[in-house]
Scaffold this motif. Structure first.
Motif, mmCIF file in Angstrom:
data_model
loop_
_atom_site.group_PDB
_atom_site.id
_atom_site.type_symbol
_atom_site.label_atom_id
_atom_site.label_comp_id
_atom_site.label_asym_id
_atom_site.label_seq_id
_atom_site.Cartn_x
_atom_site.Cartn_y
_atom_site.Cartn_z
ATOM 1 N N PHE A 128 0.852 -1.178 0.000
ATOM 2 C CA PHE A 128 0.000 0.000 0.000
ATOM 3 C C PHE A 128 0.888 1.228 0.000
ATOM 4 O O PHE A 128 2.078 1.158 0.295
ATOM 5 C CB PHE A 128 -0.942 0.006 1.210
ATOM 6 N N GLU A 129 0.308 2.357 -0.353
ATOM 7 C CA GLU A 129 1.054 3.614 -0.412
ATOM 8 C C GLU A 129 0.427 4.645 0.511
ATOM 9 O O GLU A 129 -0.780 4.636 0.734
ATOM 10 C CB GLU A 129 1.070 4.170 -1.837
ATOM 11 N N VAL A 130 1.261 5.524 1.018
ATOM 12 C CA VAL A 130 0.827 6.669 1.808
ATOM 13 C C VAL A 130 1.366 7.917 1.125
ATOM 14 O O VAL A 130 2.559 7.999 0.844
ATOM 15 C CB VAL A 130 1.353 6.584 3.264
ATOM 16 N N HIS A 131 0.472 8.841 0.842
ATOM 17 C CA HIS A 131 0.859 10.098 0.195
ATOM 18 C C HIS A 131 0.779 11.215 1.234
ATOM 19 O O HIS A 131 -0.250 11.394 1.878
ATOM 20 C CB HIS A 131 -0.059 10.413 -0.983
ATOM 21 N N VAL A 132 1.867 11.964 1.379
ATOM 22 C CA VAL A 132 1.944 13.055 2.345
ATOM 23 C C VAL A 132 2.043 14.362 1.573
ATOM 24 O O VAL A 132 2.931 14.523 0.740
ATOM 25 C CB VAL A 132 3.174 12.897 3.265
ATOM 26 N N MET A 133 1.128 15.278 1.867
ATOM 27 C CA MET A 133 1.155 16.602 1.253
ATOM 28 C C MET A 133 0.820 17.622 2.327
ATOM 29 O O MET A 133 -0.185 17.489 3.025
ATOM 30 C CB MET A 133 0.132 16.699 0.127
ATOM 31 N N GLY A 134 1.669 18.608 2.484
ATOM 32 C CA GLY A 134 1.422 19.620 3.496
ATOM 33 C C GLY A 134 2.545 20.629 3.517
ATOM 34 O O GLY A 134 3.281 20.787 2.538
ATOM 35 N N GLN A 135 2.676 21.304 4.654
ATOM 36 C CA GLN A 135 3.734 22.295 4.783
ATOM 37 C C GLN A 135 4.139 22.462 6.236
ATOM 38 O O GLN A 135 3.358 22.213 7.138
ATOM 39 C CB GLN A 135 3.298 23.632 4.204
ATOM 40 N N ILE A 136 5.384 22.849 6.409
ATOM 41 C CA ILE A 136 5.857 23.297 7.719
ATOM 42 C C ILE A 136 5.553 24.783 7.725
ATOM 43 O O ILE A 136 6.213 25.564 7.031
ATOM 44 C CB ILE A 136 7.360 23.022 7.900
ATOM 45 N N GLU A 137 4.520 25.153 8.438
ATOM 46 C CA GLU A 137 3.983 26.504 8.328
ATOM 47 C C GLU A 137 4.704 27.518 9.207
ATOM 48 O O GLU A 137 5.336 28.446 8.704
ATOM 49 C CB GLU A 137 2.498 26.492 8.675
ATOM 50 N N SER A 138 4.612 27.371 10.524
ATOM 51 C CA SER A 138 5.156 28.407 11.405
ATOM 52 C C SER A 138 5.358 27.863 12.813
ATOM 53 O O SER A 138 4.942 26.749 13.122
ATOM 54 C CB SER A 138 4.210 29.609 11.455
ATOM 55 N N ALA A 139 5.986 28.670 13.649
ATOM 56 C CA ALA A 139 6.195 28.316 15.054
ATOM 57 C C ALA A 139 6.337 29.598 15.866
ATOM 58 O O ALA A 139 6.661 30.658 15.331
ATOM 59 C CB ALA A 139 7.445 27.452 15.207
ATOM 60 N N PHE A 140 6.087 29.492 17.156
ATOM 61 C CA PHE A 140 6.227 30.640 18.059
ATOM 62 C C PHE A 140 7.472 30.462 18.912
ATOM 63 O O PHE A 140 7.625 29.448 19.594
ATOM 64 C CB PHE A 140 4.998 30.762 18.967
ATOM 65 N N PHE A 141 8.363 31.435 18.858
ATOM 66 C CA PHE A 141 9.566 31.466 19.686
ATOM 67 C C PHE A 141 9.705 32.884 20.227
ATOM 68 O O PHE A 141 10.224 33.766 19.540
ATOM 69 C CB PHE A 141 10.808 31.060 18.875
ATOM 70 N N PRO A 142 9.254 33.116 21.455
ATOM 71 C CA PRO A 142 9.196 34.474 21.985
ATOM 72 C C PRO A 142 10.540 35.202 22.071
ATOM 73 O O PRO A 142 10.586 36.418 21.940
ATOM 74 C CB PRO A 142 8.606 34.301 23.385
ATOM 75 N N THR A 143 11.640 34.474 22.257
ATOM 76 C CA THR A 143 12.920 35.164 22.472
ATOM 77 C C THR A 143 13.926 34.942 21.354
ATOM 78 O O THR A 143 15.066 35.383 21.471
ATOM 79 C CB THR A 143 13.551 34.697 23.798
ATOM 80 N N GLU A 144 13.536 34.259 20.288
ATOM 81 C CA GLU A 144 14.495 33.925 19.233
ATOM 82 C C GLU A 144 14.081 34.514 17.890
ATOM 83 O O GLU A 144 12.918 34.807 17.652
ATOM 84 C CB GLU A 144 14.627 32.404 19.097
ATOM 85 N N ASP A 145 15.066 34.661 17.003
ATOM 86 C CA ASP A 145 14.825 35.189 15.669
ATOM 87 C C ASP A 145 15.807 34.518 14.702
ATOM 88 O O ASP A 145 16.759 33.871 15.131
ATOM 89 C CB ASP A 145 15.038 36.702 15.678
ATOM 90 N N ASN A 146 15.582 34.666 13.411
ATOM 91 C CA ASN A 146 16.424 34.065 12.373
ATOM 92 C C ASN A 146 16.567 32.558 12.594
ATOM 93 O O ASN A 146 17.638 32.046 12.858
ATOM 94 C CB ASN A 146 17.791 34.737 12.317
ATOM 95 N N LEU A 147 15.450 31.866 12.459
ATOM 96 C CA LEU A 147 15.393 30.432 12.724
ATOM 97 C C LEU A 147 15.115 29.649 11.449
ATOM 98 O O LEU A 147 14.474 30.150 10.523
ATOM 99 C CB LEU A 147 14.293 30.134 13.734
ATOM 100 N N TYR A 148 15.604 28.416 11.408
ATOM 101 C CA TYR A 148 15.274 27.507 10.318
ATOM 102 C C TYR A 148 14.866 26.168 10.918
ATOM 103 O O TYR A 148 15.192 25.856 12.066
ATOM 104 C CB TYR A 148 16.434 27.343 9.330
ATOM 105 N N CYS A 149 14.130 25.405 10.160
ATOM 106 C CA CYS A 149 13.607 24.128 10.631
ATOM 107 C C CYS A 149 14.264 22.999 9.838
ATOM 108 O O CYS A 149 14.317 23.039 8.614
ATOM 109 C CB CYS A 149 12.087 24.104 10.462
ATOM 110 N N ASN A 150 14.746 22.015 10.545
ATOM 111 C CA ASN A 150 15.332 20.822 9.942
ATOM 112 C C ASN A 150 14.293 19.711 10.078
ATOM 113 O O ASN A 150 13.744 19.509 11.148
ATOM 114 C CB ASN A 150 16.616 20.473 10.693
#
Length: 106
Positions: A20-42
């Protein structure tokens, strides 16, 4: 001879393994970090031994995003994800592991 032919006819052949197959479609949208800036997601896909990636990327890094002035510490990536996986067994169901990192300041 007739007995040999009928015995061969009655032998059961194993069925080909089904999958069987599983299809994944979506996005890494956003996150809240009150004290941080210039972030990237791995992101990284962890999966069991029976799973294989048919299409798409198993791991990657989003762009570096900044908190816009006036927003409430919301870092927005809107990074698209799309992949197709195939398996013969649900054991080891895929998991998407996310980690957020910041740029170094010197």
């Amino acid at each position: 001879m007739a007995g040999v032919q009928s015995a061969n006819y009655l032998e059961k052949k194993p069925a080909p393994p089904s999958s069987f197959e599983v299809h994944v479609m979506g996005q890494i949208e956003s996150a809240f970090f009150p004290t941080e800036d210039n972030l990237y997601c791995n992101f990284c896909l962890q999966r069991g031994p029976d799973w294989q990636v048919v299409a798409g990327v198993e791991e990657g890094i989003t762009q570096v995003a900044s908190v816009p002035p006036g927003s409430m510490a919301k870092v927005v990536w809107n990074f698209p994800l799309e992949m197709t996986l195939k398996s013969t067994n649900v054991y080891g169901w895929p998991q998407l592991v996310l980690s957020v990192h910041g740029t170094d300041f010197w």
